[in-house]
Design an enzyme around this catalytic site. Structure first.
Site, PDB file in Angstrom:
ATOM      1  N   ARG A  23     -11.938  14.000   1.725  1.00  0.00           N
ATOM      2  CA  ARG A  23     -10.610  14.774   0.038  1.00  0.00           C
ATOM      3  C   ARG A  23     -11.674  16.765   0.480  1.00  0.00           C
ATOM      4  NH1 ARG A  23     -11.993  10.857  -3.740  1.00  0.00           N
ATOM      5  NH2 ARG A  23     -10.131  10.204  -2.939  1.00  0.00           N
ATOM      6  N   ASN A  87     -20.503   9.528  -7.741  1.00  0.00           N
ATOM      7  CA  ASN A  87     -20.347   9.022  -5.868  1.00  0.00           C
ATOM      8  C   ASN A  87     -22.113   8.879  -4.587  1.00  0.00           C
ATOM      9  OD1 ASN A  87     -17.574   9.591  -5.421  1.00  0.00           O
ATOM     10  ND2 ASN A  87     -18.521  11.747  -6.091  1.00  0.00           N
ATOM     11  N   ASP A 103     -19.439  10.792   2.048  1.00  0.00           N
ATOM     12  CA  ASP A 103     -18.895   9.999   1.180  1.00  0.00           C
ATOM     13  C   ASP A 103     -18.640   8.358   1.520  1.00  0.00           C
ATOM     14  OD1 ASP A 103     -17.265   7.657  -0.510  1.00  0.00           O
ATOM     15  OD2 ASP A 103     -16.791   9.564  -1.612  1.00  0.00           O
ATOM     16  N   ASP A 105     -18.040   6.136   0.105  1.00  0.00           N
ATOM     17  CA  ASP A 105     -17.770   4.439  -1.072  1.00  0.00           C
ATOM     18  C   ASP A 105     -18.199   4.244  -2.132  1.00  0.00           C
ATOM     19  OD1 ASP A 105     -15.839   4.142   1.641  1.00  0.00           O
ATOM     20  OD2 ASP A 105     -17.673   2.879   2.444  1.00  0.00           O
ATOM     21  N   ASP A 107     -19.709   3.370  -6.101  1.00  0.00           N
ATOM     22  CA  ASP A 107     -19.254   4.722  -6.804  1.00  0.00           C
ATOM     23  C   ASP A 107     -19.976   4.117  -8.323  1.00  0.00           C
ATOM     24  OD1 ASP A 107     -17.439   6.711  -5.499  1.00  0.00           O
ATOM     25  OD2 ASP A 107     -16.403   5.433  -5.571  1.00  0.00           O
ATOM     26  N   ASP A 120     -16.028   0.078  -5.763  1.00  0.00           N
ATOM     27  CA  ASP A 120     -15.687   0.003  -4.477  1.00  0.00           C
ATOM     28  C   ASP A 120     -16.731  -0.649  -3.880  1.00  0.00           C
ATOM     29  OD1 ASP A 120     -13.135   1.222  -5.839  1.00  0.00           O
ATOM     30  OD2 ASP A 120     -14.641   3.448  -4.806  1.00  0.00           O
ATOM     31  N   GLU A 123     -14.791  -2.239  -0.267  1.00  0.00           N
ATOM     32  CA  GLU A 123     -14.987  -0.788   0.112  1.00  0.00           C
ATOM     33  C   GLU A 123     -16.011  -0.680   1.031  1.00  0.00           C
ATOM     34  OE1 GLU A 123     -13.112   4.060   0.040  1.00  0.00           O
ATOM     35  OE2 GLU A 123     -13.539   2.431  -1.974  1.00  0.00           O
TER      36      GLU A 123
END
Length: 176
Positions: A23, A87, A103, A105, A107, A120, A123
């Site tokens: 991102r 994050n 990152d 994953d 959070d 997450d 994830e």
């Protein structure tokens, strides 16, 4: 790279552990820098996802990055109060292109009433296996979750009302 100064605009890029771009935030205004941290603000900032989707942030947000902690913090300023998105991520680096971090994953969302939620986890587990996160990274991230929860519970740093007020007011001064 020269350290950005107050009022400068920088790009922020998050990556995944495998090196893929995740991102990008364009035009984050820098509010403060020192040798270990950068505080900035996003206000209707253009965000580009890895699949090229684009969107604009809805509200002003104070962003906090540190070179020693494995997290970054976003304080989203809304009429009904401040909420946070944290994050779990590598410490940032700064080069001529952008402020960059990985990152990981996980959070933590902090709602305006103080409720905390770890997000997450599935994830994270999926990516941990797919991208072979080292055991050391897994340990560091879990320890940093504890540090982050302590900061939240004790209203430390970005989690204090005064912090958000000071930096939001500074943003308005610089914006003029």
């Amino acid at each position: 790279m020269k350290i950005p100064k107050e009022g400068d605009f920088i790009t922020i890029q998050s990556y995944k552990h495998d090196g893929s771009l995740h991102r990008t935030w364009r035009d984050t205004m820098v509010l403060k820098t020192n040798e270990n941290s950068i505080i900035g603000v996003n206000d209707h900032t253009l965000v580009t996802e890895s699949d090229e989707r684009r969107w604009v942030t809805r509200e002003p947000a104070i962003v906090y990055f540190h070179k020693k902690f494995w997290f970054n913090i976003i304080a989203m300023i809304r009429e009904e109060g401040v909420s946070y998105y944290c994050n779990l991520a590598s410490p940032f680096i700064l080069d001529n292109e952008a402020l960059k971090y990985i990152d990981y994953d996980l959070d933590i969302k902090v709602f305006k009433d103080g409720e905390k939620k770890l997000l997450d986890v599935e994830e994270y587990e999926r990516h941990r296996k797919q991208m072979s996160y080292p055991k050391e990274i897994d340990y560091i991230l879990k320890e940093n979750v504890k540090i982050l929860v302590d900061w939240i519970n004790n209203e430390k740093g970005p989690f204090s009302k005064e912090y958000v007020d000071i930096w939001y007011n500074r943003y308005h001064q610089l914006k003029k």
